[in-house]
Design a protein around this motif. Structure first.
Motif, PDB file in Angstrom:
ATOM      1  N   LEU A   1      -7.413   1.795  13.837  1.00 19.10           N
ATOM      2  CA  LEU A   1      -6.998   1.218  12.719  1.00 19.10           C
ATOM      3  C   LEU A   1      -6.391  -0.131  12.767  1.00 19.10           C
ATOM      4  O   LEU A   1      -6.787  -1.073  11.921  1.00 19.10           O
ATOM      5  CB  LEU A   1      -5.536   2.164  12.171  1.00 19.10           C
ATOM      6  CG  LEU A   1      -6.122   3.435  11.619  1.00 19.10           C
ATOM      7  CD1 LEU A   1      -4.849   4.393  11.239  1.00 19.10           C
ATOM      8  CD2 LEU A   1      -6.718   3.270  10.153  1.00 19.10           C
TER       9      LEU A   1
ATOM     10  N   ALA B   1      -8.834   5.739  13.764  1.00 18.65           N
ATOM     11  CA  ALA B   1      -8.806   6.051  12.211  1.00 18.65           C
ATOM     12  C   ALA B   1      -9.446   7.533  12.130  1.00 18.65           C
ATOM     13  O   ALA B   1     -10.502   7.677  12.747  1.00 18.65           O
ATOM     14  CB  ALA B   1      -9.619   5.080  11.565  1.00 18.65           C
ATOM     15  N   HIS B   2      -8.774   8.252  11.413  1.00 20.65           N
ATOM     16  CA  HIS B   2      -9.166   9.733  11.325  1.00 20.65           C
ATOM     17  C   HIS B   2     -10.623   9.840  10.750  1.00 20.65           C
ATOM     18  O   HIS B   2     -11.466  10.410  11.164  1.00 20.65           O
ATOM     19  CB  HIS B   2      -8.485  10.373  10.115  1.00 20.65           C
ATOM     20  CG  HIS B   2      -6.858  10.649  10.404  1.00 20.65           C
ATOM     21  ND1 HIS B   2      -6.227   9.612  10.039  1.00 20.65           N
ATOM     22  CD2 HIS B   2      -6.198  11.489  10.849  1.00 20.65           C
ATOM     23  CE1 HIS B   2      -5.000  10.005  10.640  1.00 20.65           C
ATOM     24  NE2 HIS B   2      -5.079  11.265  11.155  1.00 20.65           N
ATOM     25  N   GLN B   3     -11.065   8.719   9.992  1.00 22.88           N
ATOM     26  CA  GLN B   3     -12.240   8.696   9.391  1.00 22.88           C
ATOM     27  C   GLN B   3     -13.735   8.368  10.361  1.00 22.88           C
ATOM     28  O   GLN B   3     -14.579   8.255  10.144  1.00 22.88           O
ATOM     29  CB  GLN B   3     -12.265   7.910   8.295  1.00 22.88           C
ATOM     30  CG  GLN B   3     -11.413   8.241   7.009  1.00 22.88           C
ATOM     31  CD  GLN B   3     -11.432   7.270   5.820  1.00 22.88           C
ATOM     32  OE1 GLN B   3     -11.694   6.356   6.051  1.00 22.88           O
ATOM     33  NE2 GLN B   3     -10.920   7.885   4.833  1.00 22.88           N
TER      34      GLN B   3
ATOM     35  N   MET C   1      -9.807   0.150  -0.089  1.00 23.58           N
ATOM     36  CA  MET C   1      -8.409   0.216  -0.091  1.00 23.58           C
ATOM     37  C   MET C   1      -8.059  -1.249  -0.589  1.00 23.58           C
ATOM     38  O   MET C   1      -8.510  -2.249  -0.320  1.00 23.58           O
ATOM     39  CB  MET C   1      -7.904   0.313   1.209  1.00 23.58           C
ATOM     40  CG  MET C   1      -8.036   1.747   1.677  1.00 23.58           C
ATOM     41  SD  MET C   1      -6.908   2.867   0.552  1.00 23.58           S
ATOM     42  CE  MET C   1      -8.004   4.262   0.511  1.00 23.58           C
ATOM     43  N   PRO C   2      -6.907  -1.326  -1.341  1.00 26.72           N
ATOM     44  CA  PRO C   2      -6.693  -0.040  -2.305  1.00 26.72           C
ATOM     45  C   PRO C   2      -7.611   0.183  -3.185  1.00 26.72           C
ATOM     46  O   PRO C   2      -8.435  -0.639  -3.794  1.00 26.72           O
ATOM     47  CB  PRO C   2      -5.199  -0.642  -3.169  1.00 26.72           C
ATOM     48  CG  PRO C   2      -5.641  -2.231  -3.244  1.00 26.72           C
ATOM     49  CD  PRO C   2      -6.166  -2.467  -1.944  1.00 26.72           C
ATOM     50  N   PRO C   3      -7.658   1.535  -3.860  1.00 23.54           N
ATOM     51  CA  PRO C   3      -8.876   1.908  -4.408  1.00 23.54           C
ATOM     52  C   PRO C   3      -8.652   1.625  -5.926  1.00 23.54           C
ATOM     53  O   PRO C   3      -7.536   1.520  -6.460  1.00 23.54           O
ATOM     54  CB  PRO C   3      -8.637   3.334  -4.363  1.00 23.54           C
ATOM     55  CG  PRO C   3      -7.279   3.773  -3.647  1.00 23.54           C
ATOM     56  CD  PRO C   3      -6.746   2.697  -3.156  1.00 23.54           C
TER      57      PRO C   3
ATOM     58  N   GLY D   1     -15.145   6.773   2.845  1.00 24.36           N
ATOM     59  CA  GLY D   1     -14.222   6.974   1.656  1.00 24.36           C
ATOM     60  C   GLY D   1     -14.250   5.883   0.684  1.00 24.36           C
ATOM     61  O   GLY D   1     -15.080   5.085   0.587  1.00 24.36           O
ATOM     62  N   MET D   2     -12.964   5.648   0.220  1.00 16.52           N
ATOM     63  CA  MET D   2     -12.671   4.674  -1.215  1.00 16.52           C
ATOM     64  C   MET D   2     -12.458   3.400  -0.466  1.00 16.52           C
ATOM     65  O   MET D   2     -11.974   3.342   0.744  1.00 16.52           O
ATOM     66  CB  MET D   2     -11.566   5.134  -1.963  1.00 16.52           C
ATOM     67  CG  MET D   2     -11.881   6.342  -2.554  1.00 16.52           C
ATOM     68  SD  MET D   2     -10.429   6.623  -3.734  1.00 16.52           S
ATOM     69  CE  MET D   2      -9.054   7.187  -2.515  1.00 16.52           C
TER      70      MET D   2
ATOM     71  N   LYS E   1     -11.673  -1.389   5.456  1.00 14.32           N
ATOM     72  CA  LYS E   1     -11.267  -0.544   4.480  1.00 14.32           C
ATOM     73  C   LYS E   1     -11.070  -1.508   3.289  1.00 14.32           C
ATOM     74  O   LYS E   1     -11.284  -1.158   2.066  1.00 14.32           O
ATOM     75  CB  LYS E   1     -10.126   0.605   4.639  1.00 14.32           C
ATOM     76  CG  LYS E   1     -10.533   1.732   5.570  1.00 14.32           C
ATOM     77  CD  LYS E   1     -11.378   2.720   4.500  1.00 14.32           C
ATOM     78  CE  LYS E   1     -10.504   3.702   3.858  1.00 14.32           C
ATOM     79  NZ  LYS E   1     -11.395   4.974   2.996  1.00 14.32           N
TER      80      LYS E   1
ATOM     81  N   LEU F   1      -1.541   8.063   7.213  1.00 14.28           N
ATOM     82  CA  LEU F   1      -1.421   6.626   7.511  1.00 14.28           C
ATOM     83  C   LEU F   1       0.073   6.128   6.801  1.00 14.28           C
ATOM     84  O   LEU F   1      -0.109   6.068   5.416  1.00 14.28           O
ATOM     85  CB  LEU F   1      -2.537   5.723   7.017  1.00 14.28           C
ATOM     86  CG  LEU F   1      -2.527   4.139   7.089  1.00 14.28           C
ATOM     87  CD1 LEU F   1      -2.823   3.838   8.612  1.00 14.28           C
ATOM     88  CD2 LEU F   1      -3.559   3.685   6.075  1.00 14.28           C
TER      89      LEU F   1
ATOM     90  N   CYS G   1       0.739   5.168  -1.935  1.00 21.95           N
ATOM     91  CA  CYS G   1      -0.073   6.378  -1.482  1.00 21.95           C
ATOM     92  C   CYS G   1       0.094   6.439   0.101  1.00 21.95           C
ATOM     93  O   CYS G   1      -0.079   7.831   0.404  1.00 21.95           O
ATOM     94  CB  CYS G   1      -1.483   6.259  -1.712  1.00 21.95           C
ATOM     95  SG  CYS G   1      -1.959   5.477  -3.303  1.00 21.95           S
ATOM     96  N   HIS G   2       0.820   5.635   0.951  1.00 24.31           N
ATOM     97  CA  HIS G   2       0.582   5.792   2.186  1.00 24.31           C
ATOM     98  C   HIS G   2       2.236   6.113   2.515  1.00 24.31           C
ATOM     99  O   HIS G   2       2.779   4.870   3.185  1.00 24.31           O
ATOM    100  CB  HIS G   2      -0.117   4.794   3.019  1.00 24.31           C
ATOM    101  CG  HIS G   2      -1.520   4.697   2.849  1.00 24.31           C
ATOM    102  ND1 HIS G   2      -2.197   5.699   3.569  1.00 24.31           N
ATOM    103  CD2 HIS G   2      -2.321   4.309   1.987  1.00 24.31           C
ATOM    104  CE1 HIS G   2      -3.573   5.268   3.053  1.00 24.31           C
ATOM    105  NE2 HIS G   2      -3.520   4.453   2.061  1.00 24.31           N
TER     106      HIS G   2
ATOM    107  N   CYS H   1       0.524  -1.170   0.050  1.00 19.08           N
ATOM    108  CA  CYS H   1      -0.204  -0.065   0.029  1.00 19.08           C
ATOM    109  C   CYS H   1       0.760   1.395  -0.136  1.00 19.08           C
ATOM    110  O   CYS H   1       0.392   2.406   0.112  1.00 19.08           O
ATOM    111  CB  CYS H   1      -1.030  -0.075   1.070  1.00 19.08           C
ATOM    112  SG  CYS H   1      -1.751  -1.483   1.355  1.00 19.08           S
TER     113      CYS H   1
ATOM    114  N   ALA I   1      -1.223   9.341   2.481  1.00 16.48           N
ATOM    115  CA  ALA I   1      -2.578   9.601   2.556  1.00 16.48           C
ATOM    116  C   ALA I   1      -3.029   9.328   4.117  1.00 16.48           C
ATOM    117  O   ALA I   1      -2.939   8.317   4.549  1.00 16.48           O
ATOM    118  CB  ALA I   1      -3.438   8.619   1.460  1.00 16.48           C
ATOM    119  N   ALA I   2      -4.253  10.115   4.352  1.00 23.51           N
ATOM    120  CA  ALA I   2      -4.700  10.343   5.612  1.00 23.51           C
ATOM    121  C   ALA I   2      -3.812   9.766   6.801  1.00 23.51           C
ATOM    122  O   ALA I   2      -4.242   9.596   7.937  1.00 23.51           O
ATOM    123  CB  ALA I   2      -5.849   9.060   5.721  1.00 23.51           C
TER     124      ALA I   2
END
Ligand code: HEC
Length: 376
Positions: free
Chosen positions: A274, A249-251, A325-327, A322-323, A288, A225, A215-216, A212, A222-223
């Motif tokens: 998380l 988790a932020h979300q 993962m992975p998106p 959100g999306m 996610k 993380l 992006c992380h 991952c 991202a986020a």
């Protein structure tokens, strides 16, 4: 005020899809579990564990050991059981919940009386006794098990000599090596091996989380993380400790205590960690992944795949933001279920549990995979 008051009207009741138990051992003396015949004809080993598979994602606390596995009764007394209070001499069982499979594994407990050779038992999976009952199978949104389910079985009169008590899996799930890779890699072998700890063959949780990193990564993660674990050496554990393990988790952050990760929130999903060591069912990172492509089991018949899709939609409506993962449309780098025989992208399974969940269950301890294992 119980969970039920929070239950959305469109939350369907939970159903038990299948109950399996150990009926024999494979050539490595590992348990082979088969479905218990509802007619009561199945013969299980006295060391057996039981696996309950459900159609919905569960509320982990409703199937946890914190209340002494009171959502299930296994008893040699064959009288009907309506609630756990009716359970005569219950077999002591330690449950673990794996959200990837939507399964609860029940293992017998060392030092407690176990299944008796040749005896007959009844397994009853229990719905909550009333709206507020903490024990009894519930979905993550509070919906109860539709009805109690009862199956009888018999214990075989003899045990294969190699049978061992079944314990929860433990091991180096973070840095686990693929043994075929180790055997086939010249760098791992010889007098002065180039890769003395065979870090190039790591296929544990560290490897799958590292996929991952695109992006992380570090400052631009991202986020927030950070999954830069120092691949291909897998020698960085700080990012996991600083941004993932035990961090909410932020979300999922809402409300006044939002920065503190909760292990038993009033409403499931609120300020979810998380990764919650020991509790994959309370680990947002897994959810996610579970709402996305790489969690899909291609062996499911169309109608079951559609039901699972609706269930992941309920997860998204309830708390997974959100999306997935992975998106998409990025090519999935690993999967929880093989897409074809010999699929190399699938995470290894440990006693029926994917290695990410097994690592979280076993305490989610990261380590430097390039360092030799120090004996305990
Ligand atoms: C293509 C880029 C990309 C990839 C690859 C990717 N992520 Fe993400 N991830 C994001 C973005 C952007 C967000 C924030 C927006 C969102 O969640 O939709 C995010 C958010 C998250 C969150 C929520 C964090 C929080 O605190 O709420 C988790 C958990 C997560 N990712 C896990 C993973 C995992 C595990 C993988 C690998 C299987 C992965 N991601 C791969 C882009 C990516």
């Amino acid at each position: 005020m119980g969970e039920a008051s929070l239950q959305p009207i469109d939350a369907p009741p939970v159903q038990l899809i299948e109950a399996r138990a150990t009926t024999s051992l494979d050539q490595n003396y590992q348990p082979v579990r088969t479905a218990l015949d509802p007619a009561g004809t199945t013969e299980v080993l006295s060391t057996a564990s039981l696996v309950l598979k459900f159609d919905r994602f569960l509320l982990p606390s409703s199937v946890s050991g914190a209340v002494g596995a009171e959502f299930v009764c296994v008893s040699g007394d064959l009288a009907p059981v309506e609630t756990y209070a009716d359970c005569v001499n219950p077999l002591a069982l330690a449950p673990t919940y794996n959200p990837v499979q939507r399964e609860v594994i029940l293992r017998q407990i060392e030092g407690m009386p176990g299944l008796e050779l040749g005896a007959r038992y009844a397994l009853t999976v229990l719905r909550p006794a009333d709206e507020a009952a903490p024990a009894g199978v519930r979905a993550f949104d509070g919906a109860p098990l539709g009805s109690n389910t009862r199956i009888e079985f018999t214990v075989a009169s003899a045990l294969p000599p190699q049978a061992m008590p079944e314990r929860p899996p433990s091991g180096d799930f973070f840095c686990q090596r693929d043994l075929e890779c180790v055997a086939g890699t010249a760098d791992c072998q010889g007098d002065a091996p180039l890769d003395p700890t065979c870090v190039g063959c790591v296929r544990g949780a560290a490897y799958y989380l590292s996929t991952c990193v695109g992006c992380h990564i570090d400052g631009s993660a991202a986020a927030g993380l950070n999954l830069n674990l120092g691949g291909p050496m897998f020698n960085r554990i700080e990012p996991l400790l600083e941004t993932v393990i035990g961090h909410a988790a932020h979300q999922t952050q809402m409300g006044e205590k939002a920065h503190v990760a909760e292990t038993s929130p009033e409403r499931f999903g609120r300020a979810m960690p998380l990764i919650d060591p020991g509790n994959p069912g309370n680990s947002y990172l897994l959810y996610k992944i579970l709402i996305g492509q790489i969690a899909l089991d291609p062996s499911l018949p169309a109608d079951e795949a559609e039901k699972l899709r609706q269930e992941t939609e309920r997860l998204q409506a309830a708390f997974v933001v959100g999306m997935p993962m992975p998106p998409p449309p990025s090519k999935p780098l690993f999967r929880f279920h093989p897409q074809a025989p010999d699929d190399r992208s699938v995470t290894p399974y440990v006693d029926g549990i994917d290695i990410l969940s097994a690592w979280i269950l076993d305490g989610a301890e990261p380590r430097d995979c390039s360092a030799p294992v120090t004996p305990p």
